[in-house]
Design an enzyme around this catalytic site. Structure first.
Site, PDB file in Angstrom:
ATOM      1  N   GLU A   1      15.383 -48.746   5.100  1.00 25.98           N
ATOM      2  CA  GLU A   1      15.144 -47.303   5.149  1.00 25.98           C
ATOM      3  C   GLU A   1      15.747 -46.601   3.935  1.00 25.98           C
ATOM      4  O   GLU A   1      15.172 -45.628   3.427  1.00 25.98           O
ATOM      5  CB  GLU A   1      15.719 -46.732   6.445  1.00 25.98           C
TER       6      GLU A   1
ATOM      7  N   GLU B   1      14.851 -53.399  14.150  1.00 20.84           N
ATOM      8  CA  GLU B   1      15.468 -52.666  15.259  1.00 20.84           C
ATOM      9  C   GLU B   1      14.855 -53.014  16.610  1.00 20.84           C
ATOM     10  O   GLU B   1      15.538 -52.973  17.641  1.00 20.84           O
ATOM     11  CB  GLU B   1      15.351 -51.154  15.004  1.00 20.84           C
TER      12      GLU B   1
ATOM     13  N   ALA C   1      22.460 -51.122   9.779  1.00 21.65           N
ATOM     14  CA  ALA C   1      23.531 -50.343  10.394  1.00 21.65           C
ATOM     15  C   ALA C   1      24.636 -51.271  10.890  1.00 21.65           C
ATOM     16  O   ALA C   1      24.453 -52.488  11.018  1.00 21.65           O
ATOM     17  CB  ALA C   1      22.976 -49.517  11.548  1.00 21.65           C
TER      18      ALA C   1
ATOM     19  N   GLY D   1      18.563 -50.151   8.330  1.00 15.75           N
ATOM     20  CA  GLY D   1      18.965 -49.020   7.503  1.00 15.75           C
ATOM     21  C   GLY D   1      18.916 -49.315   6.021  1.00 15.75           C
ATOM     22  O   GLY D   1      18.700 -48.414   5.206  1.00 15.75           O
TER      23      GLY D   1
END
Length: 255
Positions: free
Chosen positions: A109, A129, A61, A106
């Site tokens: 993911e 994270e 992110a 991300g």
């Protein structure tokens, strides 16, 4: 645009294009959702490659953007964040992630949303994270645990450590490791092979597996049974069985 969709010969390539690291800011997430939905609708797209380019898949992110968001802002944004990734996971066609360089946070993911993952020998994957005082928020706690099992998923999520391609292969996080210069070529070949297959049966197979994993086995068998019987109403089933009888297995040409 930070994400593009190009289609040729039945294969659609969703290409992340936000240099230098393909950081997934809100605009990129929204665009990713739009193109996943477009790939779902388009009849000329029969399989999909997710590709970040030769150097990096996606490093996560956009931390600079997230740093300025308070609790209320993230409560509002979190649904859209997950929705973008869910749109990719729900493309009812075969999807392969072509992973080069970093696939972190991300980015990891996003790779988890694919049906199959081909990684470069130099790839590094992880869910860091926790190092920011957070947890994965785009499906990582759910899709990672379902893919590699809860113990291995907790190790990666709790520590935030990165894994190299060989370890990712050994724990089932990726499915194939190849030289970096071959990643896209091999991912495209995987997608092209399936693009020539029976589209409705492939959709049935994907939805049966994915939906079955979310429920008990009796319900999963009912899902499978419904799709299995329904495929007897398709032209592809007639084509496949006729070709098998007349020409032998594996020679059917599906429209």
């Amino acid at each position: 645009m930070t994400v593009h969709l190009e289609a040729a010969d039945g294969v659609g390539t969703i290409r992340l294009d936000r240099p230098p690291m393909n950081a997934l800011d809100s605009a990129t997430q929204d665009r990713l959702r739009e193109l996943a939905e477009e790939a779902t609708r388009r009849e000329d797209v029969r399989s999909v490659v997710i590709w970040g380019g030769e150097k990096v898949f996606a490093a996560g992110a956009d931390i600079k953007e997230m740093r300025d968001m308070d609790h209320a802002a993230m409560v509002s944004r979190a649904g859209d964040l997950q929705g973008a990734f869910t749109a990719v996971a729900r493309i009812p066609k075969p999807v392969v992630a072509a992973v080069t360089g970093y696939a972190l946070g991300g980015g990891c993911e996003l790779a988890l949303c694919a049906d199959y993952r081909i990684a470069a020998e130099n790839a590094k994957l992880g869910q860091p994270e926790i190092l920011l005082g957070l947890i994965p928020g785009a499906g990582g706690t759910q899709r990672l645990a379902r893919l590699v099992g809860p113990s291995k998923a907790k190790d990666l999520i709790f520590t935030g450590r990165q894994v190299r391609a060989d370890e990712a292969l050994s724990i089932g996080l990726v499915d194939r490791v190849v030289p970096a210069e071959e990643v896209y070529e091999q991912a495209h070949a995987w997608a092209a092979r399936l693009a020539a297959g029976p589209a409705i049966a492939l959709r049935a197979a994907k939805e049966s597996v994915d939906a079955g994993l979310e429920t008990d086995i009796d319900t999963g068998l009912a899902i499978e049974r419904g799709w299995f019987a329904g495929l007897f109403a398709t032209e592809d089933r007639e084509t496949g069985m006729r070709s098998f009888v007349e020409d032998g297995p594996g020679k059917a040409k599906f429209r």
